[in-house]
Design an enzyme around this catalytic site. Structure first.
Site, short mmCIF file in Angstrom:
data_model
loop_
_atom_site.label_atom_id
_atom_site.label_comp_id
_atom_site.label_asym_id
_atom_site.label_seq_id
_atom_site.Cartn_x
_atom_site.Cartn_y
_atom_site.Cartn_z
N SER A 1 24.67 46.46 43.88
CA SER A 1 25.64 47.00 43.42
C SER A 1 25.21 48.27 44.91
O SER A 1 24.87 48.54 44.76
CB SER A 1 26.48 47.49 42.37
OG SER A 1 26.19 48.52 41.60
N LYS A 2 26.94 49.35 45.17
CA LYS A 2 26.74 50.33 46.22
C LYS A 2 26.25 51.16 45.58
O LYS A 2 24.79 51.97 46.50
CB LYS A 2 27.91 50.56 47.04
CG LYS A 2 28.61 51.54 45.84
CD LYS A 2 30.18 51.63 46.74
CE LYS A 2 30.97 52.68 45.75
NZ LYS A 2 32.32 52.28 46.75
N ARG A 3 26.39 51.48 43.68
CA ARG A 3 25.52 52.73 43.04
C ARG A 3 23.66 52.23 43.11
O ARG A 3 23.13 53.51 42.78
CB ARG A 3 26.38 52.64 41.82
CG ARG A 3 27.16 53.05 42.24
CD ARG A 3 27.68 53.95 41.97
NE ARG A 3 28.82 54.35 42.01
CZ ARG A 3 29.87 55.40 43.48
NH1 ARG A 3 28.69 55.70 44.02
NH2 ARG A 3 30.60 55.23 43.64
N ASP A 4 23.21 51.06 43.31
CA ASP A 4 21.87 50.44 43.58
C ASP A 4 20.86 51.10 43.80
O ASP A 4 20.28 51.60 43.76
CB ASP A 4 21.54 49.10 42.88
CG ASP A 4 22.42 48.52 42.10
OD1 ASP A 4 22.34 49.45 40.98
OD2 ASP A 4 22.37 47.25 41.97
#
Ligand code: GLU
Length: 519
Positions: free
Chosen positions: A264-267
């Site tokens: 995910s973009k948070r990763d």
């Protein structure tokens, strides 16, 4: 041009992440393999989720990566417009055809009525309530209401959606290029909305109309769309376009580097690596770093991404764009998820840097050099890149690890000085500095010969002298060949550094001696 036409169809709901780029890459590779066309289509029918700048970002990223579309909103082409928001009237026509042939119907249910259905069914123990053959006759639509009422509602401009009428009890099968035969029971499918209350088509409707009109031969997309495909097949059939159904390939998920789930973009922030091709300034003010800003080469990212879910079936790992296109095949794409491995991305980048031409590297880092306030010639920078490239993993490493080529360094490695520098060798170091200073032709070879001869003649041992010279020139033990470094930095500057650092080394030693005496 062959009739292989492969489209990449992102929705401009935010920056395209690395998973989206992989889909685009596989589209591109398949098209190029067959001498076909790679098309970019912007699926912007969901106006609520539209994000300013997202379309430009996609196009700029594809250009930077070297996989620019042959047709698309910027490139143009014979099948435009390539933005779905500009094709609204086209979809209306197809929706009407479906209504006329009885494959679709008007639905007038309000939000509350739909909610009501859900609660009613939940009370009966049905968890996933569906608008389908089992429920549609209890709702307000052109199948359940008398014809006169439907007409009245339409005449009075009542708000409505159009839904696909799915017939239960059928098996819908298709061949997926990666998964082989896939079957769904129509009992699992709901009566999908085709036209929304705002008059815009949904993804499903617009997607198949455009794939048909743009003569798309292959649909390559993420695994999350697999369950939409039976609806798409039904739509093609209902429109009498069964002969035009494209080939489908659903790509495996990109997984987090460790643990479960999709990347995910948070990763990116969590694991400390980029998940976007280029920097993205989110409307909420957050900035996401990209591979580009982290010093990655587009060719390396492409090579890395190609291998996230595909392999050529041989040991070969380094491929040019054209080589990838030649080797690529959907049959070699794996069904299982592909784990994002940042170390592998770095490895590819390092390989591409090592094999890149020095002048080209110099060009790529020249802006960073200017931004850092250094002023050197292109020739100097080219030689610098040649010396440093074996040690660089990203383009950023050139300046961070090689700043001593541009300015007098701090003595970072005092520890080695304490260990290796002997005060009784001070005069020898002094003599070496002088010996080297009188070299007329200040080349790597000449410097090396002079220094090594001196060490040999005086029986000093390399380990007692070379580290001192190296740290005297560059402040650290880490760096390319000492003599090549000296040649590039130049006689006068090297001389200045060695002389002043020798004074500094003596201080370090004297402090060490005092401390030892105190202890
Ligand atoms: N617009 C869809 C997406 O954002 C496209 C899916 C497809 O390729 O059919 O992923």
């Amino acid at each position: 041009m062959s009739d292989i036409r492969v489209r990449f169809a992102p929705s401009p709901t935010g920056p395209l992440n690395i998973g989206g780029i992989r889909t685009a890459l596989y589209d591109y590779l398949l098209a190029k393999k067959h001498g076909g066309t790679f098309i970019l289509r912007i699926e912007d029918t969901d106006q609520k989720r539209f994000v300013e700048g997202a379309e430009d970002y996609v196009i700029d990223a594809l250009h930077w990566l070297g996989i620019a579309p042959d047709e698309g909103p910027r490139a143009g082409g014979d099948y435009g417009p390539y933005r779905q928001s500009e094709r609204k009237s086209t979809y209306g026509e197809y929706v009407q055809k479906l209504i006329n042939s009885g494959h679709a119907y008007y639905a007038f249910d309000s939000h509350e009525e739909l909610e009501g259905m859900r609660t009613r069914l939940e009370r009966q123990g049905i968890q996933r309530a569906k608008y389908d053959a089992s429920t549609r006759m209890d709702m307000r639509n052109s199948l359940s209401l008398p014809e006169s009422e439907v007409k009245e509602l339409l005449d009075s401009n009542a708000s409505y959606t159009v839904r696909l009428k799915v017939t239960p009890g059928e098996t819908i099968s298709f061949v997926d290029e990666i998964r082989d035969k896939v079957s769904f029971s129509s009992d699992e499918l709901d009566d999908k909305i085709l036209l929304k209350t705002d008059g815009m088509p949904t993804y499903h409707m617009a997607n198949i109309v455009d794939d048909y009109l743009m003569k798309i031969s292959h649909v390559i997309r993420g695994e999350e769309w697999l369950s939409s495909t039976p609806h798409h097949i039904l739509l093609y059939r209902a429109l009498g376009l069964e002969d035009h159904i494209p080939k489908f390939a659903h790509l495996p998920l990109l997984l987090k580097p460790v643990g479960k789930g999709k990347l995910s973009k948070r990763d990116g922030a969590k694991f400390g690596f980029p998940v976007f091709p280029m920097e993205w300034n989110n409307p909420d003010g957050e900035v996401y770093e990209g591979f580009k800003e982290a010093g990655f080469l587009p060719e390396a990212i492409i090579n890395f991404l190609a291998f996230l879910g595909w392999n050529p079936g041989t040991e070969q790992e380094i491929f040019t764009n054209a080589g990838l296109a030649e080797a690529f095949s959907l049959k070699q794409v794996s069904k299982g998820g592909a784990r994002f491995d940042f170390d592998k991305a770095k490895w590819f980048n390092q390989q591409y840097i090592i094999h890149m031409n020095d002048a080209k590297l110099a060009e790529l880092i020249s802006q960073d050099v200017v931004d850092a306030g250094y002023d050197v010639s292109q020739e100097y920078l080219t030689k610098f890149c040649g010396l440093m490239k074996e040690r660089a993993v990203t383009l950023k490493d050139f300046l961070s690890a090689g700043s001593f080529f541009f300015q007098k360094p701090e003595i970072i490695d005092e520890k080695t000085i304490r260990k290796k520098f002997k005060l009784e060798n001070e005069n020898h170091i002094q003599s070496i500095i002088e010996t080297v200073f009188v070299i007329e032709d200040y080349t790597t070879q000449n410097i090396e010969t002079a220094v090594k001869n001196y060490i040999g003649e005086n029986e000093l041992g390399f380990g007692a002298i070379l580290p001192i010279l190296r740290i005297g020139v560059s402040g650290t033990m880490k760096g390319p060949d000492l003599f090549s470094t000296m040649e590039l930095i130049g006689k006068a500057e090297v001389d200045e550094r060695l002389r002043s650092n020798l004074v500094r080394f003596k201080e370090i030693k004297l402090i060490q001696k005092e401390n030892q005496a105190d202890a």
